[in-house]
Design a protein around this motif. Structure first.
Motif, PDB file in Angstrom:
ATOM      1  N   MET A   1       0.764  -1.180   0.000  1.00  0.00           N
ATOM      2  CA  MET A   1      -0.033   0.120  -0.090  1.00  0.00           C
ATOM      3  C   MET A   1       0.911   1.275  -0.043  1.00  0.00           C
ATOM      4  SD  MET A   1      -3.341   1.143   1.754  1.00  0.00           S
ATOM      5  CE  MET A   1      -3.546  -0.072   2.874  1.00  0.00           C
TER       6      MET A   1
ATOM      7  N   PRO B   1       0.506   4.976   1.246  1.00  0.00           N
ATOM      8  CA  PRO B   1      -0.409   5.609   1.927  1.00  0.00           C
ATOM      9  C   PRO B   1      -0.685   6.745   1.298  1.00  0.00           C
ATOM     10  CG  PRO B   1       1.487   5.180   3.139  1.00  0.00           C
ATOM     11  CD  PRO B   1       1.537   4.568   1.712  1.00  0.00           C
TER      12      PRO B   1
ATOM     13  N   GLY C   1      -0.496  10.814   1.246  1.00  0.00           N
ATOM     14  CA  GLY C   1       0.473  11.707   1.857  1.00  0.00           C
ATOM     15  C   GLY C   1       2.070  11.306   1.871  1.00  0.00           C
ATOM     16  N   ARG C   2       2.187  10.608   0.861  1.00  0.00           N
ATOM     17  CA  ARG C   2       3.542  10.008   0.576  1.00  0.00           C
ATOM     18  C   ARG C   2       4.240   9.732   1.659  1.00  0.00           C
ATOM     19  NH1 ARG C   2       1.817  14.454  -2.424  1.00  0.00           N
ATOM     20  NH2 ARG C   2       2.899  15.914  -1.381  1.00  0.00           N
ATOM     21  N   GLU C   3       4.245   8.727   2.605  1.00  0.00           N
ATOM     22  CA  GLU C   3       4.892   8.614   3.806  1.00  0.00           C
ATOM     23  C   GLU C   3       6.023   8.091   3.491  1.00  0.00           C
ATOM     24  OE1 GLU C   3       4.097   9.920   6.749  1.00  0.00           O
ATOM     25  OE2 GLU C   3       1.833  10.380   6.198  1.00  0.00           O
ATOM     26  N   ILE C   4       7.015   8.774   3.051  1.00  0.00           N
ATOM     27  CA  ILE C   4       8.680   8.214   2.777  1.00  0.00           C
ATOM     28  C   ILE C   4       9.333   8.758   4.032  1.00  0.00           C
ATOM     29  CG2 ILE C   4       8.475   8.316   0.292  1.00  0.00           C
ATOM     30  CD1 ILE C   4      10.118  11.139   1.639  1.00  0.00           C
ATOM     31  N   PHE C   5      10.651   8.296   4.090  1.00  0.00           N
ATOM     32  CA  PHE C   5      11.138   8.369   5.331  1.00  0.00           C
ATOM     33  C   PHE C   5      12.387   9.669   5.014  1.00  0.00           C
ATOM     34  CE2 PHE C   5       9.985   4.066   5.456  1.00  0.00           C
ATOM     35  CZ  PHE C   5       9.292   3.973   6.431  1.00  0.00           C
ATOM     36  N   PRO C   6      12.065  10.777   5.471  1.00  0.00           N
ATOM     37  CA  PRO C   6      12.821  12.106   4.889  1.00  0.00           C
ATOM     38  C   PRO C   6      14.367  12.027   5.352  1.00  0.00           C
ATOM     39  CG  PRO C   6      11.322  12.581   6.501  1.00  0.00           C
ATOM     40  CD  PRO C   6      10.934  11.243   6.218  1.00  0.00           C
ATOM     41  N   THR C   7      14.606  11.371   6.368  1.00  0.00           N
ATOM     42  CA  THR C   7      16.033  11.513   6.887  1.00  0.00           C
ATOM     43  C   THR C   7      16.854  10.238   6.284  1.00  0.00           C
ATOM     44  OG1 THR C   7      15.865  10.275   8.712  1.00  0.00           O
ATOM     45  CG2 THR C   7      15.401  12.467   8.884  1.00  0.00           C
TER      46      THR C   7
ATOM     47  N   GLY D   1      11.625  -0.891   1.324  1.00  0.00           N
ATOM     48  CA  GLY D   1      10.571  -1.737   0.442  1.00  0.00           C
ATOM     49  C   GLY D   1      10.865  -3.131   0.234  1.00  0.00           C
TER      50      GLY D   1
ATOM     51  N   GLY E   1      13.768  13.432   2.096  1.00  0.00           N
ATOM     52  CA  GLY E   1      13.359  14.982   2.338  1.00  0.00           C
ATOM     53  C   GLY E   1      13.766  16.221   1.274  1.00  0.00           C
ATOM     54  N   THR E   2      14.589  15.861   0.569  1.00  0.00           N
ATOM     55  CA  THR E   2      15.220  16.741  -0.187  1.00  0.00           C
ATOM     56  C   THR E   2      14.395  16.832  -1.693  1.00  0.00           C
ATOM     57  OG1 THR E   2      16.806  15.613  -1.236  1.00  0.00           O
ATOM     58  CG2 THR E   2      17.468  16.907   0.495  1.00  0.00           C
ATOM     59  N   LEU E   3      13.750  15.771  -1.901  1.00  0.00           N
ATOM     60  CA  LEU E   3      12.868  15.642  -3.231  1.00  0.00           C
ATOM     61  C   LEU E   3      11.499  16.346  -3.011  1.00  0.00           C
ATOM     62  CD1 LEU E   3      13.006  11.660  -3.376  1.00  0.00           C
ATOM     63  CD2 LEU E   3      14.566  13.367  -4.450  1.00  0.00           C
TER      64      LEU E   3
ATOM     65  N   GLN F   1       8.670  12.699  -4.291  1.00  0.00           N
ATOM     66  CA  GLN F   1       8.336  11.775  -3.171  1.00  0.00           C
ATOM     67  C   GLN F   1       7.407  10.999  -3.492  1.00  0.00           C
ATOM     68  OE1 GLN F   1       7.926  13.973   0.451  1.00  0.00           O
ATOM     69  NE2 GLN F   1       9.959  15.102   0.076  1.00  0.00           N
TER      70      GLN F   1
ATOM     71  N   ARG G   1       9.141   2.339  -3.700  1.00  0.00           N
ATOM     72  CA  ARG G   1       9.383   1.568  -2.576  1.00  0.00           C
ATOM     73  C   ARG G   1       8.394   0.596  -2.603  1.00  0.00           C
ATOM     74  NH1 ARG G   1       8.788   4.678   2.806  1.00  0.00           N
ATOM     75  NH2 ARG G   1       6.637   4.037   2.501  1.00  0.00           N
TER      76      ARG G   1
ATOM     77  N   ASP H   1      11.918   8.082  11.943  1.00  0.00           N
ATOM     78  CA  ASP H   1      11.324   9.110  10.877  1.00  0.00           C
ATOM     79  C   ASP H   1       9.803   9.085  11.044  1.00  0.00           C
ATOM     80  OD1 ASP H   1      13.598  10.093   9.972  1.00  0.00           O
ATOM     81  OD2 ASP H   1      13.519   9.546   7.655  1.00  0.00           O
ATOM     82  N   ASP H   2       9.040   7.904  10.987  1.00  0.00           N
ATOM     83  CA  ASP H   2       7.562   7.728  10.803  1.00  0.00           C
ATOM     84  C   ASP H   2       7.319   6.379  11.304  1.00  0.00           C
ATOM     85  OD1 ASP H   2       4.944   7.714   9.923  1.00  0.00           O
ATOM     86  OD2 ASP H   2       5.441   9.241   8.655  1.00  0.00           O
TER      87      ASP H   2
ATOM     88  N   SER I   1       4.333   4.695   8.930  1.00  0.00           N
ATOM     89  CA  SER I   1       4.487   4.370   7.687  1.00  0.00           C
ATOM     90  C   SER I   1       5.604   3.145   7.458  1.00  0.00           C
ATOM     91  CB  SER I   1       4.855   5.262   6.406  1.00  0.00           C
ATOM     92  OG  SER I   1       5.718   6.081   7.101  1.00  0.00           O
TER      93      SER I   1
ATOM     94  N   ARG J   1      24.231  13.858  11.052  1.00  0.00           N
ATOM     95  CA  ARG J   1      24.113  12.521  10.556  1.00  0.00           C
ATOM     96  C   ARG J   1      25.095  12.041   9.520  1.00  0.00           C
ATOM     97  NH1 ARG J   1      19.185  11.423  11.445  1.00  0.00           N
ATOM     98  NH2 ARG J   1      17.892  13.179  11.992  1.00  0.00           N
TER      99      ARG J   1
ATOM    100  N   VAL K   1      18.763  20.677   4.953  1.00  0.00           N
ATOM    101  CA  VAL K   1      17.937  19.428   4.371  1.00  0.00           C
ATOM    102  C   VAL K   1      16.991  18.914   5.229  1.00  0.00           C
ATOM    103  CG1 VAL K   1      18.153  17.194   3.523  1.00  0.00           C
ATOM    104  CG2 VAL K   1      19.466  19.091   2.760  1.00  0.00           C
TER     105      VAL K   1
ATOM    106  N   LYS L   1      14.185  21.212   6.104  1.00  0.00           N
ATOM    107  CA  LYS L   1      13.193  21.174   4.973  1.00  0.00           C
ATOM    108  C   LYS L   1      12.524  19.749   4.735  1.00  0.00           C
ATOM    109  CE  LYS L   1      12.818  21.233  -0.248  1.00  0.00           C
ATOM    110  NZ  LYS L   1      13.491  20.460  -1.135  1.00  0.00           N
ATOM    111  N   ALA L   2      13.042  18.681   5.412  1.00  0.00           N
ATOM    112  CA  ALA L   2      12.183  17.679   5.403  1.00  0.00           C
ATOM    113  C   ALA L   2      11.193  17.618   6.380  1.00  0.00           C
ATOM    114  CB  ALA L   2      13.261  16.374   6.011  1.00  0.00           C
TER     115      ALA L   2
ATOM    116  N   ARG M   1       1.911  18.504   5.376  1.00  0.00           N
ATOM    117  CA  ARG M   1       0.868  17.625   5.102  1.00  0.00           C
ATOM    118  C   ARG M   1      -0.623  17.810   5.993  1.00  0.00           C
ATOM    119  NH1 ARG M   1       4.186  13.026   5.386  1.00  0.00           N
ATOM    120  NH2 ARG M   1       5.737  13.195   3.997  1.00  0.00           N
TER     121      ARG M   1
END
Lengths: 248, 374
Positions: A80, A82, A84-90, A100, A133-135, A140, A147, B208-209, B212, B334, B363, B366-367, B374
């Motif tokens: 799935m 989700p 809101g594009r729950e990617i891992f920004p860091t 993935g 997170g820079t995308l 994203q 993923r 991070d989350d 997800s 990091r 960065v 920004k993240a 959202r």
């Protein structure tokens, strides 16, 4: 492949689904349409095992998904993306993709799939070692889809992939979905963008007030449904048949 | 950079980081040995023990972002357990008179005793981790703090095993500069390997989350639990090394003061990286020991009418506060030390020396903004 039979679900006293039946056949691209609050996301969460249905039955490839925790459902081959594009920004793009792929242990396959994602999404290929997170928003979204694909799912579920994207990017995302379908992926697409969705899906379900209002091929839906009322969340969106119109 | 180094870098991505840190630590150890000063070797041994402890903390706390208090409790368990395994039966009659008979005759050589002690610490962590790892955020932190209190109370009152609140004496000295340095190096490699492993990556994703991470099929409780057990094993090794270095100690050694020091080391260095854990320990050790020496000298020389106290602790605390305000992710944020970082510092390299963007604070900001939008 995926079959929902008379699924009911509720959040406490609030009933969110009142008998949803959906069928997704292998190789199909099926749309799930409806206004805000119609029950689209709840339907997905019940498939994913996050919400337990209070009644009804969900089967995947003939096996019931009842009582399985979300991670087991992922392992059965349902991926799935989700809302809101729950990617891992860091983490970097590559690390996001690796996450993935963890269901599979084969290193060679992983390398192969990683290269394939780089080809399918050239932007991601260029930015493998950049932190996610820079995308941009559209990138994203691509990463979130990539993923999910890295798990080589049997069924891909996309929850409002066009939400919050610029129009040009929306076109791009829909073209991508159409391409995945042509390559044989089974997809359940949840969308509010009715026009774009009906352009690419094989069949679609229209959900309203927690029930399937109507289903069929895009042509059938276009013939019977006032598309504007879908956006407005009318209770009865079907045209004709003596039911009247729910929205002006 | 030569072709072969480039190949090595591509094949083992973390090789340069681990290699540089290990070479640095072995160099410190070798110089200390060569100088032969007792005071200096005591500083160095203490530093390597703390480093093992901090690397253990980094594995759990740095990757999961859960502020974790009970870590020195596991150090205490490792210290007492390793002593029970290593002490001679004769010495036990004097040092641990109430010890259970089935443990009284156990007498292992140092290395097996050290490993067995660490396994006990890891086993305790494995049991208490089962309920605790289900918690996140604030509840996890407070529950962890409560767990430190529980471990401290047990160490203080289980007289048969620990001699209670009194000092346990008569432990043989077994920890020296070289073996403590080697253990620190081992855990540099382990911490780096874990961070880049599948579980480590999953744990960092949960940082991070959470939602997800579970939606891509990760069992967060299991991944955290594994990191906790590994981290407690490192703490147990540090405890065993400490016990066989200091040779007499009481449960007070494994409580709030030590907790504060190792948290300061990790937070100042940067909890997200192995480099941060290592260099944070080095920096804080140097500052801490220098200040203690200053404080002691001033008091012995009676420079002031009354002896001064607390200078060391206050300075360290202020350093920590300043760090959190100015650079909350620690000195290394990091970025790991490695070819990439060195090349970025080296002004004469070619244009291909692209710095890793993940280390850029903008960065990260920004993240965070992307998430908020959202």
């Amino acid at each position: 492949m995926l079959e929902l039979k008379d699924v009911h679900a509720q959040y406490g006293a609030i009933v969110a689904l009142r008998g949803v039946s959906i069928h997704v056949a292998e190789g199909d691209l099926v749309g799930l349409l409806g206004a805000n609050g119609a029950g689209k996301t709840t339907t997905l969460l019940t498939i994913a095992g996050v919400i337990k249905p209070s009644r009804g039955e969900i089967t995947f490839r003939g096996v019931s998904l009842a009582g399985l925790p979300p991670e087991m459902i992922v392992r059965k081959g349902i991926a799935m993306v989700p809302e809101g594009r729950e990617i891992f920004p860091t983490l970097t793009v590559q690390q996001n993709l690796r996450l993935g792929a963890f269901i599979r242990r084969n290193r060679v396959e992983y390398r192969h799939d990683l290269e394939e994602m780089g080809e399918l999404f050239p932007i991601l290929g260029e930015r493998m070692h950049q932190s996610a997170g820079t995308l941009s928003g559209g990138e994203q979204q691509q990463l979130a889809i990539a993923r999910a694909l890295m798990s080589r799912p049997r069924l891909l579920i996309l929850d409002e992939p066009s939400l919050g994207l610029a129009p040009r990017l929306v076109d791009q995302v829909f073209r991508l979905i159409a391409r995945l379908r042509r390559e044989g992926m089974t997809i359940l697409l949840v969308e509010q963008n009715v026009i774009q969705t009906l352009r690419i899906v094989d069949r679609a379900y229209l959900i309203s007030m927690g029930q399937v209002e109507m289903s069929g091929t895009p042509e059938e839906l276009k013939r019977h449904v006032d598309m504007e009322s879908v956006y407005l969340g009318a209770t009865v969106a079907a045209r004709g048949g003596g039911q009247g119109r729910g929205a002006p | 950079m030569s072709m072969s180094l480039r190949l090595l870098r591509d094949r083992i991505p973390g090789a340069s980081t681990v290699l540089m840190l290990v070479v640095m630590l072995l160099l410190i150890a070798a110089v200390t040995e060569a100088l032969g000063s007792t005071v200096l070797s005591r500083f160095a041994i203490r530093m390597f023990i703390d480093m093992t402890l901090v690397l253990g903390l980094q594995m759990f706390m740095g990757n999961s972002n859960i502020l974790w208090f009970p870590h020195v409790g596991f150090m205490g368990i490792g210290a007492y357990a390793s002593v029970i395994f290593s002490m001679s039966p004769l010495q036990k009659i004097l040092s641990l008179p109430e010890l259970y008979p089935f443990l009284a005759d156990v007498n292992l050589p140092f290395l097996p005793a050290l490993l067995a002690g660490a396994l006990v610490a890891a086993a305790v962590a494995a049991v208490i981790g089962l309920p605790l790892m289900r918690l996140s955020d604030f509840p996890a932190v407070i529950a962890g703090f409560a767990m430190l209190i529980v471990i401290h109370a047990v160490l203080t009152h289980w007289e048969a095993l620990t001699n209670g609140p009194q000092t346990l004496f008569g432990v043989e000295r077994r920890t020296y500069v070289m073996n403590s340095a080697i253990w620190a190096c081992v855990f540099v490699a382990v911490a780096y390997w874990f961070k880049e492993s599948k579980s480590g990556l999953q744990l960092r994703a949960s940082r991070d989350d959470l939602v997800s991470t579970s939606s891509i099929g990760v069992n967060i409780v299991a991944v955290r639990w594994f990191a906790l057990v590994l981290s407690a094993f490192a703490a147990g090794i540090a405890g065993g090394l400490f016990a066989h270095f200091i040779t007499s100690f009481s449960p007070k050694a494994f409580f709030l003061r030590e907790t504060f020091i190792i948290l300061a080391m990790l937070v100042i260095g940067g909890p997200a990286t192995v480099t941060g854990a290592v260099l944070g320990t080095v920096i804080v050790t140097i500052v801490y020991q220098t200040l203690r020496w200053v404080e002691n000298t001033l008091n012995i020389e009676q420079v002031f009418a009354q002896p001064i106290a607390g200078l060391t602790d206050i300075t360290l605390a202020v350093m920590l506060i300043g760090m959190l305000i100015l650079r909350p992710a620690g000195i290394f944020e990091r970025r790991e030390i490695g070819w990439q970082a060195l090349r970025a510092l080296w002004p004469w390299t070619g244009a291909d020396a692209a710095p890793e963007p993940a280390a850029d604070p903008q960065v990260v900001r920004k993240a965070a903004e992307t998430k908020q939008r959202r």
